[in-house]
Each structure stands twice: as structure tokens, then as C-alpha cells.
Write a protein that holds these residues in place. Structure first.
Motif, PDB file in Angstrom:
ATOM      1  N   MET A   1       0.849  -1.170   0.000  1.00 54.39           N
ATOM      2  CA  MET A   1       0.000   0.000   0.000  1.00 54.39           C
ATOM      3  C   MET A   1       0.896   1.236   0.000  1.00 54.39           C
ATOM      4  O   MET A   1       1.932   1.259   0.627  1.00 54.39           O
ATOM      5  N   LEU A   2       0.471   2.245  -0.664  1.00 49.63           N
ATOM      6  CA  LEU A   2       1.242   3.482  -0.741  1.00 49.63           C
ATOM      7  C   LEU A   2       1.294   4.172   0.611  1.00 49.63           C
ATOM      8  O   LEU A   2       0.322   4.132   1.366  1.00 49.63           O
ATOM      9  N   PRO A   3       2.416   4.821   0.924  1.00 50.71           N
ATOM     10  CA  PRO A   3       2.517   5.508   2.219  1.00 50.71           C
ATOM     11  C   PRO A   3       1.385   6.513   2.437  1.00 50.71           C
ATOM     12  O   PRO A   3       0.884   6.653   3.528  1.00 50.71           O
ATOM     13  N   GLY A   4       0.975   7.205   1.384  1.00 50.86           N
ATOM     14  CA  GLY A   4      -0.124   8.170   1.510  1.00 50.86           C
ATOM     15  C   GLY A   4      -1.432   7.499   1.870  1.00 50.86           C
ATOM     16  O   GLY A   4      -2.211   7.995   2.676  1.00 50.86           O
ATOM     17  N   ALA A   5      -1.678   6.330   1.270  1.00 53.76           N
ATOM     18  CA  ALA A   5      -2.899   5.587   1.567  1.00 53.76           C
ATOM     19  C   ALA A   5      -2.853   5.054   2.996  1.00 53.76           C
ATOM     20  O   ALA A   5      -3.861   5.085   3.704  1.00 53.76           O
ATOM     21  N   ASP A   7      -1.327   6.382   5.525  1.00 55.36           N
ATOM     22  CA  ASP A   7      -1.567   7.526   6.397  1.00 55.36           C
ATOM     23  C   ASP A   7      -3.037   7.941   6.390  1.00 55.36           C
ATOM     24  O   ASP A   7      -3.581   8.332   7.405  1.00 55.36           O
ATOM     25  N   ALA A   8      -3.690   7.827   5.227  1.00 58.58           N
ATOM     26  CA  ALA A   8      -5.086   8.249   5.114  1.00 58.58           C
ATOM     27  C   ALA A   8      -6.063   7.258   5.743  1.00 58.58           C
ATOM     28  O   ALA A   8      -7.160   7.657   6.141  1.00 58.58           O
ATOM     29  N   LEU A  25     -12.718   1.583  11.116  1.00 56.35           N
ATOM     30  CA  LEU A  25     -12.903   0.486  10.172  1.00 56.35           C
ATOM     31  C   LEU A  25     -11.803   0.435   9.110  1.00 56.35           C
ATOM     32  O   LEU A  25     -11.269  -0.627   8.817  1.00 56.35           O
ATOM     33  N   THR A  26     -11.441   1.597   8.555  1.00 58.83           N
ATOM     34  CA  THR A  26     -10.472   1.600   7.458  1.00 58.83           C
ATOM     35  C   THR A  26      -9.084   1.143   7.890  1.00 58.83           C
ATOM     36  O   THR A  26      -8.322   0.645   7.063  1.00 58.83           O
ATOM     37  N   ALA A  27      -8.772   1.255   9.158  1.00 59.48           N
ATOM     38  CA  ALA A  27      -7.454   0.811   9.652  1.00 59.48           C
ATOM     39  C   ALA A  27      -7.214  -0.662   9.357  1.00 59.48           C
ATOM     40  O   ALA A  27      -6.078  -1.091   9.203  1.00 59.48           O
ATOM     41  N   HIS A  28      -8.289  -1.418   9.231  1.00 56.19           N
ATOM     42  CA  HIS A  28      -8.162  -2.859   9.043  1.00 56.19           C
ATOM     43  C   HIS A  28      -7.895  -3.243   7.589  1.00 56.19           C
ATOM     44  O   HIS A  28      -7.592  -4.404   7.306  1.00 56.19           O
ATOM     45  N   VAL A  29      -7.974  -2.286   6.679  1.00 53.25           N
ATOM     46  CA  VAL A  29      -7.593  -2.556   5.292  1.00 53.25           C
ATOM     47  C   VAL A  29      -6.246  -1.934   4.945  1.00 53.25           C
ATOM     48  O   VAL A  29      -5.671  -2.239   3.914  1.00 53.25           O
ATOM     49  N   ALA A  30      -5.741  -1.062   5.791  1.00 48.17           N
ATOM     50  CA  ALA A  30      -4.421  -0.448   5.590  1.00 48.17           C
ATOM     51  C   ALA A  30      -3.348  -1.430   6.066  1.00 48.17           C
ATOM     52  O   ALA A  30      -3.538  -2.126   7.066  1.00 48.17           O
ATOM     53  N   HIS A  31      -2.228  -1.497   5.349  1.00 46.12           N
ATOM     54  CA  HIS A  31      -1.152  -2.411   5.725  1.00 46.12           C
ATOM     55  C   HIS A  31       0.193  -1.718   5.687  1.00 46.12           C
ATOM     56  O   HIS A  31       0.381  -0.738   4.974  1.00 46.12           O
ATOM     57  N   HIS A  81      -1.730   5.103  25.262  1.00 44.11           N
ATOM     58  CA  HIS A  81      -0.446   5.578  24.740  1.00 44.11           C
ATOM     59  C   HIS A  81      -0.287   5.280  23.248  1.00 44.11           C
ATOM     60  O   HIS A  81       0.569   5.864  22.591  1.00 44.11           O
ATOM     61  N   LEU A  82      -1.100   4.370  22.713  1.00 39.48           N
ATOM     62  CA  LEU A  82      -0.972   3.950  21.317  1.00 39.48           C
ATOM     63  C   LEU A  82      -1.374   5.094  20.385  1.00 39.48           C
ATOM     64  O   LEU A  82      -2.431   5.699  20.557  1.00 39.48           O
ATOM     65  N   GLN A  83      -0.542   5.348  19.389  1.00 38.78           N
ATOM     66  CA  GLN A  83      -0.803   6.445  18.455  1.00 38.78           C
ATOM     67  C   GLN A  83      -1.256   5.974  17.080  1.00 38.78           C
ATOM     68  O   GLN A  83      -1.846   6.738  16.335  1.00 38.78           O
ATOM     69  N   TRP A  84      -0.961   4.709  16.693  1.00 44.62           N
ATOM     70  CA  TRP A  84      -1.327   4.238  15.362  1.00 44.62           C
ATOM     71  C   TRP A  84      -1.588   2.737  15.384  1.00 44.62           C
ATOM     72  O   TRP A  84      -1.125   2.013  16.269  1.00 44.62           O
TER      73      TRP A  84
END
Length: 170
Positions: A1-5, A7-8, A25-31, A81-84
Motif C-alpha cells: 500500500m502506498l505511504p499516503g494511503a 496515512d489516510a 474500520l479503514t485501519a483494518h484494510v491499511a497495511h 499511549h498507542l498512536q497508530w
């Protein structure tokens, strides 16, 4: 996945603070990268073939959503404390746990009991309190998401069982 995607789409505490709730929800499709995506897709294939083969689409979708949102909310409240966070693995552990427990409650099959035992062993082996490095990535895996996903899937299976029993009482 692209770094921009990434991050988005990723679960980011600052973005959630500003009202970007779709990231739950979208966090689960970002890798984090191709290796991370490949491992997650292999896990999804295994779970689908072994535990979800005879399930209806609505049950799979509801378990998937419960696992994704459950993981995201537990990360929010349980890890201040988790940020991402990014990846399918929390949701996968929810699918694994929910399908295994639901199947075992319904049929008492050895396959489902074995799947629950394998999940417990996996969660113990990868200590949820530590961050492991993903192969081919410079970012650590948020291993506690696996535990939160599994807890969400187990809760879904228990609530599903209770709901079905209550419906039969009417």
C-alpha cells in the motif's frame, strides 16, 4: 500500500480525536507493506477455508464488523499511549475466535476445539504486551490488537448464542 494511503486509512489517535471515526474500520484494510498484507491474506484464506466455509454472508459480515470495531475501540480505551494501528490481523483474530467458538458451541466438533486451542497457544506465544517487528517492515506490529480482536470475536459468538436461545424462547 502506498505511504499516503496508509496515512489516510490507518487508525491514528490524533485523527480519531478530530472526528475521523471511519478510521475505526479503514485501519483494518491499511497495511504496513506487501509482506504484512500477504501474511494477513494467507490468514484470511485459512480462516475462511477451515472455519467459515458453510457460513452465510450476513454472519461473516457481522462477525467481521464486530471484530474490527471491537479491536479499534479496545485499542482506543485499553491502550491510551498507542498512536497508530494498521492491518487486518486484529480482525482476523476476531474471525478466528468467533468462528471457532460459535462452531464449537453449535457442534462440539474437534476442529473447532482445536482451532480454539491453537488460537490460545498463538496468543500466549506472541505476548500481547510486546511489539514484534514484521518481516520486511520497519514498524512494529501492535500485537495486543490480536488479543483485542480475539476478545471481540469471542464476545460476538457468546452474544450470538444468547440471541439465538432467546429467540427460541418466544
Amino acid at each position: 500500500m502506498l505511504p499516503g494511503a496508509l496515512d489516510a486509512l490507518a487508525w491514528r489517535r490524533t485523527a480519531l480525536d478530530s472526528g475521523q471515526w471511519e478510521r475505526l474500520l479503514t485501519a483494518h484494510v491499511a497495511h504496513l507493506g506487501p509482506h504484512h498484507l500477504l501474511f494477513n491474506l494467507l490468514g484470511l484464506l485459512l480462516i475462511t477455508e477451515l472455519l467459515l466455509e458453510r457460513w452465510r454472508g450476513t454472519a461473516i459480515v457481522s462477525l467481521g464488523l464486530a471484530s474490527a470495531f471491537g479491536t479499534s475501540f479496545l485499542l482506543w480505551y485499553g491502550e491510551p499511549h498507542l498512536q497508530w494501528y494498521a492491518g487486518l490481523s486484529g480482525m482476523l483474530h476476531g474471525l478466528w475466535a468467533g468462528a471457532a467458538l460459535s462452531g464449537w458451541l453449535q457442534s462440539r466438533s474437534r476442529l473447532h476445539l482445536g482451532a480454539l486451542a491453537a488460537l490460545a497457544a498463538k496468543l500466549v506465544w506472541l505476548n500481547p504486551g510486546t511489539a514484534a517487528m514484521m518481516i520486511g517492515s520497519e514498524m512494529p506490529v501492535v500485537a495486543v490488537a490480536h488479543l483485542y480482536g480475539a476478545a471481540s470475536g469471542l464476545a460476538w459468538a457468546i452474544l450470538r448464542r444468547v440471541w439465538r436461545r432467546l429467540r427460541h424462547l418466544d
